[in-house]
Design an enzyme around this catalytic site. Structure first.
Site, short mmCIF file in Angstrom:
data_model
loop_
_atom_site.label_atom_id
_atom_site.label_comp_id
_atom_site.label_asym_id
_atom_site.label_seq_id
_atom_site.Cartn_x
_atom_site.Cartn_y
_atom_site.Cartn_z
N CYS C 150 0.80 -1.23 0.00
CA CYS C 150 0.00 0.00 0.00
C CYS C 150 0.83 1.27 0.00
O CYS C 150 0.49 2.25 -0.67
CB CYS C 150 -0.96 0.01 1.18
SG CYS C 150 -0.23 -0.42 2.76
N HIS C 242 -2.96 6.66 3.38
CA HIS C 242 -1.52 6.86 3.63
C HIS C 242 -1.10 8.18 3.00
O HIS C 242 -1.32 8.42 1.81
CB HIS C 242 -0.71 5.73 3.02
CG HIS C 242 -0.83 4.41 3.72
ND1 HIS C 242 -1.51 4.25 4.91
CD2 HIS C 242 -0.32 3.18 3.42
CE1 HIS C 242 -1.42 2.97 5.29
NE2 HIS C 242 -0.73 2.32 4.41
#
Lengths: 344, 344, 344, 344
Positions: C150, C242
């Site tokens: 990710c 993120h």
């Protein structure tokens, strides 16, 4: 003369607080730490994931952890503090008492047993004498004393202060910190930007333990208080400090001034860990708050505020540090009471 | 035929939610936005600090903001949604009603005035008819309707569902999200790792508004419900969604099954923003939770759970999205009711 | 013609997102869910602790979970999405490929193997052809394709957009959400009022995967990009999204205007889950932000902002939804690419 | 002989920390507090919204707040600590220095002026002598000394420790606590479940201040260090403690052992507030962490960890308490240096 002490279940959240409180304690000398079999045989430093914001005391860090087993605990320990998981406590604590150890336990097992004293020393020190019944009935040389659940401890001193007005009904809603569930009890995905209106068994514990604590010991039995207690428990995203909203319905009329005065003048004890005053009452309507007020009285005081009169009593908020006054500090204080009253 | 609509106080947290709900609304065409004098004359995009997690609708972004002043609002607006600060609302809303505008307001001023309908359409749509009294007494061509405070809205549908058992007493403890205080209402230093057991005036609002909402309109007057309501309000670190612990004492006996059934079968309305069912009752004991459940029914449903019987009634938890069902959506829904009932 | 699909490891955080994305997907029909042996045999509803803020799709809720074992998976599944723990993936995925299944996997095992395509379709769709080498060398009828970690996915589209300026060095610092560690990966006591500057193996993954993704496939081999990548990874108290600070040192001169233009014009693909544009560049200096921007392009867009020139390149911030674009959506997109390119 | 001291801007977040540090300080006697005109004339208790988790010192609580104006400050104050907003500081501090006061200031104005010492005593105490140039050029009887920005202070001690290897380039990414923005600087709606990759002017401050601090004073001028510094600044949901990811590129080869040894052996000073060691280097890869480590050395130590070698230097993480070491404690320490070196 120093009392030698040990901790059962020394690696968990409450175990770490016990170390923090016992290491500098003037009366107790910490000589034994136990944990699960997997941790036994290793230095404490290597098996505890230390998460308190002060370093591990050096002497403790190097102690070798023992198994939580009567056979692995030295005979000359005067007092064992227990922060075992309740299923382990249920099994091991009676074995230890039978083997002659005195155990001051934070574990939730056996708290409502008739012959086990459940004490907050400033509130019901006299209940400790039920230990005579306990020894008689169980044939123990040792003794088992319990402190209540963290959410119960937070409110009971304020209730004890108000009971001269005749408490008939209590409603309490809790906003509890995540440390109450232990280090891995609440995952971050469960609680960030969230609240959880359920803590398994907590409401029942508060309702029962409060009545036992506020009850009267007649020399043979603890007669539970007959107040009707209704609790609703919530977990919120705070690290430490349980905040509670309380409504008390009283037999006699009570004003906010009466209530504040009763709390402020409620007597503390002359024990090392007892704060003075026991209950600090704020004038500011937005206090107590967990982050700002949990360390009052070194984490051993109860703070209260937000008093309002209701149709048949008063409502207010109260707060205590859940792993100090509500757990580790509660066990240590019971240890101090055992010492004062000659049980060690 | 579309209803032309405007928003008073369009740049704040509730104003932004109003835009999000009204822009795609089938019945209302959003044509006017007002804000403070400092923002007037500028494109909305430049003066609103947009903080919703979806982009500003393009057509809205370019609209020129007007002053919150009857002189600066076009005559042909059918309906004004108000999310003004209460001190501004208190001054401006009556001026606008006198000038002939119909105002659906979320502001807290005048909510308990006898001739101002305070409505949750699914609960007390009939109260809207007090507008006839309002026009008669005040000589207005326009009309002023209010929705309750976000924390009141969260619990009242569940209380309405239970009132067939005869509600006598209500205790409610709230765990409220920071968005309820507006964008700069709660600073991060106040609330991270913390909770605040005080929201100025909130407890009084809940206690009064609930009784008005649950009251009966006799054609001339709204006769407030006589239940005794005691509220304790807390701010916690959640973004959106007010969670509440409720205890209800009833005249008739009530079981948890009765309570769940009454909530589940409580009727919704056939209005665009009304969810069906109005109240979702969870079986899981740890629900509802703010982050997981605030968007039920597009943020317009109330969710409930955690039902337990008490000595004289039931306790449960309920939750609603405070800036949708509890504020912007509540005003929009009142607008839909005004339209359905021929007031526009 | 619909492609039948299954999910390996359907109960975890990424598995739940896969369900959310696949259930309404026009090309894939979700017919099989696997989980650990303990969950097998039970309805999905009973074994998944569903934690997405929308209900479980009804048809999925009642599906019986199977074991993650080739013997327990129906033969007529066209495509398996894998969100297995990497140790399980390492063992089971090759068995499944050998048994003829095509697997689109989010698990971290085998991502840097020379004959395993590691793809972000909009960036390096051409790498998929290394599957011919894979089948040839491994003798598989099936195929294994991987999406990156990710944190890697978040930055690589922006790097690909800038690589025409000749990237020589990359520094990247990440502020990663807790969902990246799974439901119980980060305890609340670790992260409230805190940040953790360490995620095991994450920095190494970012450094290696970025070079493979930006590399060139010559028909036989993927020649890794030679940029020097230095990553520093942090966990912070956000749920999803993120955020990354990136510095890029380029061979050719580059201005912030060049960089913004290159990102904005970087081409997306005509696949169901590909957003258009792929990269949204903000003018506002304080964006992107996790809570406000993670759902751009239904969680599949990368957002960027904060461009500044440095002595030898540019710095900027970028953000993507870690469990959608960074995990479940990445696997689904690879599935769409496999379908488009005839591998199913 | 005690030094009499005052605080300019005593009600804000840094002002409160100054009180907490100065009240028990052995060298300074706190006798004057100033604030905005609105607060002047009132007891400190009534105008400060005290937000430190320890009570206001009683003697301070009753002090009457003065205006921040040379005319309202007693003549016999030896040393003024300033935590004024920078626009106020820019105007008032020179007036006070001209009037003969010695000012140790945390305000951001004038930090990079050639004749104003910007000091972290353990790092560049020698820069203080530029005060001779300052007095000469400005004709002041007083003196103005500055401490750096909180995010700069956090990393500079570690950089100073590594500079014997010849620092050529620095990349730094910050994860900064909300207290750095003051009590109302960051609203809860901005930061819960979020991060903000922008703090106005902060990156420029770090880049400039680091070079000045690491520069050499030749008796007339401070020659700034020529390292290339690139900073990226982020606000995250922590209360106190700035965490930073640093990459240092050095002229000479450097290993992680070299770097750790250089940090550990970097000398502290024999000043009351200087911790020993100045820099604590963790072995554990996941430390330092804000909540666990910000109070190291009473909040005055810098902690570091996560050392890794890169292609041309090392990377690591460092942390300091932003309102103690990074602000109030920094000003107090500069006051101690002024005293030691005979400027008071």
């Amino acid at each position: 003369m120093t009392v030698t002490a040990g901790i059962l279940g020394a690696t968990g959240a409450v175990g770490q607080r016990l170390i923090q409180l016992l290491e500098p304690h003037p009366d107790f000398e910490l000589v034994t730490l136990t944990a699960s079999d997997a941790s036994a045989g290793h230095p404490y430093r290597d098996v505890a994931k230390w998460r308190i914001d002060a370093p591990i005391p050096e002497t403790i860090a190097e102690m070798t952890v023992r198994r939580t087993d009567p056979d692995d605990i030295p005979d000359d320990i005067d007092l064992l503090f227990s922060s075992l998981p309740s299923d382990v406590g249920k099994r091991v604590e009676p074995e230890l008492c039978e083997a002659g150890y005195v155990v001051s336990s934070n574990s939730s097992n056996d708290r409502t047993a008739p012959d086990v004293p459940l004490t907050i020393p400033e509130v019901n020190a006299g209940h400790l004498d039920v230990l005579e019944v306990q020894r008689e009935e169980r044939g123990w040389d040792g003794a088992l004393v319990k402190n209540p659940n963290c959410s119960t401890i937070t409110m009971v001193p304020t209730l004890a202060a108000l009971d001269s007005f005749g408490i008939e009904q209590i409603h309490v809603s809790t906003l509890q910190a995540v440390s109450g569930a232990g280090y891995s009890g609440v995952s971050s995905m469960e609680i960030i930007d969230n609240a959880i209106p359920h803590i398994g068994g907590e409401e029942q514990k508060m309702e029962a333990e409060a009545c036992k604590l506020l009850g009267a010991f007649d020399g043979r039995e603890i007669n539970w208080h007959e107040a009707d207690v209704a609790a609703s428990c919530n977990r919120i995203p705070t690290i430490d400090g349980h905040l509670e909203n309380v409504w008390v319905e009283t037999r006699d009329e009570i004003t906010t001034e009466d209530a504040a005065a009763a709390m402020r003048s409620y007597e503390s004890l002359d024990l090392h860990s007892s704060p003075d005053p026991l209950i600090h009452v704020f004038e500011e309507p937005d206090r107590p708050q967990p982050r700002l007020d949990r360390l009052h009285g070194n984490g051993m005081a109860v703070t209260a505020g937000g008093l309002r009169e209701t149709s048949n009593g008063v409502q207010y908020n109260c707060l205590a540090h859940n792993t100090i006054r509500g757990a580790a500090g509660a066990s240590v204080l019971n240890g101090e009471l055992l010492l004062r009253d000659g049980w060690l």
